[in-house]
Enzyme design. Structure first.
Site, mmCIF file in Angstrom:
data_model
loop_
_atom_site.group_PDB
_atom_site.id
_atom_site.type_symbol
_atom_site.label_atom_id
_atom_site.label_comp_id
_atom_site.label_asym_id
_atom_site.label_seq_id
_atom_site.Cartn_x
_atom_site.Cartn_y
_atom_site.Cartn_z
ATOM 1 N N ASP A 89 0.802 -1.152 0.168
ATOM 2 C CA ASP A 89 0.003 -0.154 0.033
ATOM 3 C C ASP A 89 0.813 1.164 0.065
ATOM 4 O O ASP A 89 2.046 1.182 0.298
ATOM 5 C CB ASP A 89 -1.098 -0.012 1.065
ATOM 6 C CG ASP A 89 -0.304 0.100 2.629
ATOM 7 O OD1 ASP A 89 0.051 1.201 2.705
ATOM 8 O OD2 ASP A 89 -0.294 -0.773 3.162
ATOM 9 N N ARG A 90 0.248 2.425 -0.367
ATOM 10 C CA ARG A 90 0.920 3.658 -0.579
ATOM 11 C C ARG A 90 1.837 4.004 0.850
ATOM 12 O O ARG A 90 2.858 4.495 0.504
ATOM 13 C CB ARG A 90 0.078 4.879 -0.902
ATOM 14 C CG ARG A 90 0.444 6.023 -1.132
ATOM 15 C CD ARG A 90 -0.355 7.276 -1.470
ATOM 16 N NE ARG A 90 0.158 8.420 -1.819
ATOM 17 C CZ ARG A 90 -0.431 9.570 -1.854
ATOM 18 N NH1 ARG A 90 -1.919 9.732 -1.843
ATOM 19 N NH2 ARG A 90 -0.043 10.561 -2.436
#
Length: 237
Positions: A89-90
């Protein structure tokens, strides 16, 4: 050249041509048709390439972002068919594989192969209790189902988490569910491949030995395994 999802991203980005025309999702092709990716003819024998990348925090794990945000492929636009293997994820960082090999992507992401992924997590809420670690190892209920058994090891006020499945933002949600929100998350191992001394944003191409270790962690010599594990502990605590 790519996984199905990555191939759809390539098509949507306008990088695929069929008989000289920009392809659309769902178009059918025959053996007599000409298909090109970034101007390179698709078909015949392909020499696949695979990289290990230290994904920076704040970078998107996607082929292309329509809002212009940084992605893990920004430095690899000259490698046709390259795509991320799975996702980080970011807000997470660490070891991410990039490959042109769809078969490798399947082996590393399909649940039936059960490849381990290890994360170093820094958490709020103080050191977790034995009961908390036991609950995480047994599996916790999330909105999309119960997590599979995991392995947990203390690391100062944080933990190392080993999982074999890939629910969205799984490690973060697992720890949040037991009252220990994650403040930083670094993936340090995938299969038999370790992050080692790679720096944020750096990448290196994998050779045959790396790929063998990645897919066959149990065949990595014990002294090499122990050395890599110790280097990980020295670096990440």
């Amino acid at each position: 050249m790519a996984s199905r999802r990555a191939a759809e991203d390539l098509i949507l980005a306008g990088r695929v041509l069929v008989n000289g025309r920009v392809a659309t999702l769902g178009v059918s092709v025959e053996e007599s048709d000409t298909v090109k990716l970034d101007g390179v003819l698709v078909g015949g024998h392909v020499e696949h390439v695979t990289y290990m990348l230290y994904k920076r925090r704040g970078t998107l794990t996607t082929v292309q972002d329509d809002r212009g945000r940084p992605t893990v492929l920004d430095s690899f636009r000259n490698v046709p068919g390259l795509h991320p293997v799975g996702r980080l994820d970011r807000d997470s960082e660490g070891l991410l594989l990039l490959t042109t090999d769809g078969d490798l992507t399947l082996q590393m992401t399909h649940p039936r192969y059960g490849h381990e992924k290890v994360y170093r997590a820094w958490i709020d809420g103080g050191p977790p209790s034995d009961e908390t670690l036991d609950a995480l190892e047994d599996g916790v209920e999330l909105e999309d189902g119960r997590t599979a058994p995991a392995q947990l090891h203390r690391a100062g006020p944080g933990v190392y988490v080993t999982i074999t499945e890939g629910k969205n933002r799984q490690v973060r949600r697992m720890l949040d569910a037991v009252g220990h929100p994650v403040t930083r998350l670094v993936r340090v191992r995938v299969g038999g491949l370790w992050l080692e001394d790679l720096k944020p944003g750096e990448a290196r191409q994998l050779d045959e030995r790396d790929l063998h270790d990645l897919l066959n962690p149990r065949l990595v010599p014990q002294n090499i395994w122990d050395r890599r594990a110790e280097l990980t502990r020295e670096r990440w605590g």
